[in-house]
Design a protein around this motif. Structure first.
Motif, PDB file in Angstrom:
ATOM      1  N   SER A  52       9.612  10.258  -0.808  1.00  0.00           N
ATOM      2  CA  SER A  52      10.005  11.646  -0.563  1.00  0.00           C
ATOM      3  C   SER A  52      11.525  11.786  -0.575  1.00  0.00           C
ATOM      4  O   SER A  52      12.065  12.733  -1.150  1.00  0.00           O
ATOM      5  CB  SER A  52       9.439  12.133   0.774  1.00  0.00           C
ATOM      6  OG  SER A  52       8.024  12.170   0.733  1.00  0.00           O
TER       7      SER A  52
ATOM      8  N   THR B 125      -1.711  13.295  -5.683  1.00  0.00           N
ATOM      9  CA  THR B 125      -0.844  13.016  -4.529  1.00  0.00           C
ATOM     10  C   THR B 125       0.620  13.041  -4.936  1.00  0.00           C
ATOM     11  O   THR B 125       1.464  13.621  -4.241  1.00  0.00           O
ATOM     12  CB  THR B 125      -1.197  11.643  -3.919  1.00  0.00           C
ATOM     13  OG1 THR B 125      -2.566  11.642  -3.517  1.00  0.00           O
ATOM     14  CG2 THR B 125      -0.316  11.342  -2.719  1.00  0.00           C
TER      15      THR B 125
ATOM     16  N   ILE C 253       5.496   6.765   1.546  1.00  0.00           N
ATOM     17  CA  ILE C 253       5.603   8.214   1.337  1.00  0.00           C
ATOM     18  C   ILE C 253       6.995   8.707   1.729  1.00  0.00           C
ATOM     19  O   ILE C 253       7.623   9.499   1.019  1.00  0.00           O
ATOM     20  CB  ILE C 253       4.527   8.957   2.148  1.00  0.00           C
ATOM     21  CG1 ILE C 253       3.138   8.661   1.581  1.00  0.00           C
ATOM     22  CG2 ILE C 253       4.776  10.473   2.135  1.00  0.00           C
ATOM     23  CD1 ILE C 253       1.994   9.224   2.407  1.00  0.00           C
ATOM     24  N   ASP C 254       7.498   8.212   2.870  1.00  0.00           N
ATOM     25  CA  ASP C 254       8.819   8.634   3.344  1.00  0.00           C
ATOM     26  C   ASP C 254       9.914   8.210   2.365  1.00  0.00           C
ATOM     27  O   ASP C 254      10.821   8.987   2.054  1.00  0.00           O
ATOM     28  CB  ASP C 254       9.099   8.044   4.729  1.00  0.00           C
ATOM     29  CG  ASP C 254       8.187   8.624   5.805  1.00  0.00           C
ATOM     30  OD1 ASP C 254       7.609   9.710   5.567  1.00  0.00           O
ATOM     31  OD2 ASP C 254       8.042   7.995   6.861  1.00  0.00           O
ATOM     32  N   HIS C 255       9.833   6.967   1.883  1.00  0.00           N
ATOM     33  CA  HIS C 255      10.847   6.473   0.945  1.00  0.00           C
ATOM     34  C   HIS C 255      10.801   7.242  -0.378  1.00  0.00           C
ATOM     35  O   HIS C 255      11.846   7.617  -0.928  1.00  0.00           O
ATOM     36  CB  HIS C 255      10.637   4.978   0.687  1.00  0.00           C
ATOM     37  CG  HIS C 255      10.960   4.113   1.862  1.00  0.00           C
ATOM     38  ND1 HIS C 255      10.340   2.914   2.113  1.00  0.00           N
ATOM     39  CD2 HIS C 255      11.842   4.286   2.880  1.00  0.00           C
ATOM     40  CE1 HIS C 255      10.821   2.385   3.225  1.00  0.00           C
ATOM     41  NE2 HIS C 255      11.731   3.200   3.708  1.00  0.00           N
TER      42      HIS C 255
ATOM     43  N   LEU D 192       3.667  15.770  -3.769  1.00  0.00           N
ATOM     44  CA  LEU D 192       4.951  15.342  -3.222  1.00  0.00           C
ATOM     45  C   LEU D 192       6.115  15.909  -4.028  1.00  0.00           C
ATOM     46  O   LEU D 192       7.125  16.327  -3.467  1.00  0.00           O
ATOM     47  CB  LEU D 192       5.030  13.811  -3.217  1.00  0.00           C
ATOM     48  CG  LEU D 192       4.405  13.077  -2.035  1.00  0.00           C
ATOM     49  CD1 LEU D 192       4.502  11.567  -2.237  1.00  0.00           C
ATOM     50  CD2 LEU D 192       5.084  13.471  -0.733  1.00  0.00           C
TER      51      LEU D 192
ATOM     52  N   ARG E 162       0.835  -1.193   0.000  1.00  0.00           N
ATOM     53  CA  ARG E 162       0.000   0.000   0.000  1.00  0.00           C
ATOM     54  C   ARG E 162       0.872   1.248   0.000  1.00  0.00           C
ATOM     55  O   ARG E 162       2.022   1.225   0.445  1.00  0.00           O
ATOM     56  CB  ARG E 162      -0.906   0.024   1.235  1.00  0.00           C
ATOM     57  CG  ARG E 162      -1.927  -1.090   1.301  1.00  0.00           C
ATOM     58  CD  ARG E 162      -2.754  -0.955   2.555  1.00  0.00           C
ATOM     59  NE  ARG E 162      -3.660  -2.075   2.738  1.00  0.00           N
ATOM     60  CZ  ARG E 162      -4.851  -2.177   2.166  1.00  0.00           C
ATOM     61  NH1 ARG E 162      -5.280  -1.213   1.360  1.00  0.00           N
ATOM     62  NH2 ARG E 162      -5.625  -3.221   2.391  1.00  0.00           N
TER      63      ARG E 162
ATOM     64  N   ASP F 180       1.482   3.677   1.953  1.00  0.00           N
ATOM     65  CA  ASP F 180       1.302   4.134   3.329  1.00  0.00           C
ATOM     66  C   ASP F 180       2.388   5.149   3.693  1.00  0.00           C
ATOM     67  O   ASP F 180       3.126   5.626   2.824  1.00  0.00           O
ATOM     68  CB  ASP F 180       1.318   2.941   4.285  1.00  0.00           C
ATOM     69  CG  ASP F 180       2.584   2.092   4.130  1.00  0.00           C
ATOM     70  OD1 ASP F 180       3.562   2.571   3.495  1.00  0.00           O
ATOM     71  OD2 ASP F 180       2.608   0.959   4.641  1.00  0.00           O
ATOM     72  N   GLN F 181       2.504   5.459   4.972  1.00  0.00           N
ATOM     73  CA  GLN F 181       3.457   6.477   5.398  1.00  0.00           C
ATOM     74  C   GLN F 181       4.899   6.077   5.119  1.00  0.00           C
ATOM     75  O   GLN F 181       5.725   6.916   4.757  1.00  0.00           O
ATOM     76  CB  GLN F 181       3.283   6.777   6.897  1.00  0.00           C
ATOM     77  CG  GLN F 181       4.063   7.999   7.377  1.00  0.00           C
ATOM     78  CD  GLN F 181       3.705   9.259   6.610  1.00  0.00           C
ATOM     79  OE1 GLN F 181       2.537   9.597   6.464  1.00  0.00           O
ATOM     80  NE2 GLN F 181       4.711   9.975   6.103  1.00  0.00           N
ATOM     81  N   ASP F 182       5.221   4.798   5.282  1.00  0.00           N
ATOM     82  CA  ASP F 182       6.576   4.341   4.968  1.00  0.00           C
ATOM     83  C   ASP F 182       6.893   4.556   3.491  1.00  0.00           C
ATOM     84  O   ASP F 182       8.001   4.994   3.128  1.00  0.00           O
ATOM     85  CB  ASP F 182       6.735   2.853   5.315  1.00  0.00           C
ATOM     86  CG  ASP F 182       6.846   2.615   6.811  1.00  0.00           C
ATOM     87  OD1 ASP F 182       7.170   3.588   7.532  1.00  0.00           O
ATOM     88  OD2 ASP F 182       6.608   1.479   7.259  1.00  0.00           O
TER      89      ASP F 182
END
Length: 283
Positions: A116, A152, A112-114, A156, A106, A108-110
């Protein structure tokens, strides 16, 4: 059947990416008894293989070319999609089945962090949004992460591109001495002369003559006084250096004054470094 506007998918690409294997067909048959569910699941599976995302549910996103290929492979009339697209619960359940089957994580936040971090690094050498978007899509596909909505990704990209710019500008500001900052700001001052010292530096070289040679050497001396020759900007990507150099070339002194100091100094340094190289070539 509700159709959405979509671009043509090259036939070779569709065959390569969207052809259902025997394993795929078994996966579909095991989960679907009715024709409309079988067609819908097969279509969504092919959609995910091609674009690394699942079709929008409301309204159901239909790529007519891909649907026709799904109907052909599964030997199910494509008008069965009309019954399928009305079943929201089934659509959502099939999303989960496809994600597990294709081993897609998914967004998910992980994720998104990767992404980013990846975009931040890429944005330090790439300025164009469309190229960064393609890079982001490639990153997600290579790492088995479902692609989120386009909006989205674009948000980013905008955020990380600005962070990358701020990072470069801050690093440049830190590398400059206070004397160099003052010297750079002085280039934009317009006092008694009708134009700024920067505008004078922008003047193209005259025809070859002793006077023109003296003017070029004076220009090099002016750049040396600022200390341009001592600054190493090799850590700034060449593409970004060229972008900033062009920006300085077409901007007036008053417009450059309006930039934030760190941004202004980075623009001026890139321009002056290139100017020094060009001047030496002219000499």
């Amino acid at each position: 059947m509700t159709e959405t506007k979509n671009f043509a998918l090259p036939e070779s690409a569709m065959i390569t990416m969207a052809t259902l294997s025997d394993t795929d067909k078994t996966f579909i048959r095991q989960r679907c008894r009715s024709l409309h569910n079988g067609l819908g699941l097969g279509y969504q599976l092919m959609f995910a293989k091609v674009w690394n995302r699942l079709p929008r549910q409301i309204p159901f996103e239909i790529h007519t070319q891909l649907l026709a290929f799904a109907a052909l492979q599964l030997e199910i009339p494509e008008d069965n999609i009309c019954a399928y697209q009305k079943r929201q619960q089934t659509l959502s359940e099939h999303h989960g089945h496809i994600r597990i089957y294709l081993k897609l994580a998914r967004f998910d936040q992980d994720a998104i962090d990767h992404l980013s971090t990846f975009l931040f690094n890429e944005a330090q050498r790439i300025e164009h949004r469309t190229i960064l978007l393609a890079k982001a899509e490639g990153f997600l596909k290579e790492n088995g992460i479902l692609q989120p909505p386009l909006g989205t990704l674009e948000r980013l990209i905008v955020t990380q591109r600005q962070k990358a710019r701020d990072f470069i500008h801050t690093q440049m500001h830190v590398a400059l001495t206070s004397e160099q900052c003052v010297a750079l700001d002085d280039l934009l001052k317009v006092e008694e002369a009708p134009y700024s010292p920067l505008q004078k530096l922008k003047q193209p070289p005259a025809l070859p003559s002793p006077k023109a040679l003296v003017a070029l050497t004076d220009k090099l001396d002016s750049l040396k006084e600022i200390g341009i020759h001592t600054l190493d900007i090799s850590w700034i990507n060449n593409n970004y250096q060229r972008i900033l150099t062009k920006y300085a070339t077409r901007c007036s002194a008053s417009r450059l004054k309006k930039l934030k100091p760190a941004h202004r100094y980075t623009v001026l340094v890139c321009f002056l470094k290139q100017l020094a190289l060009d001047t030496v070539d002219h000499v």
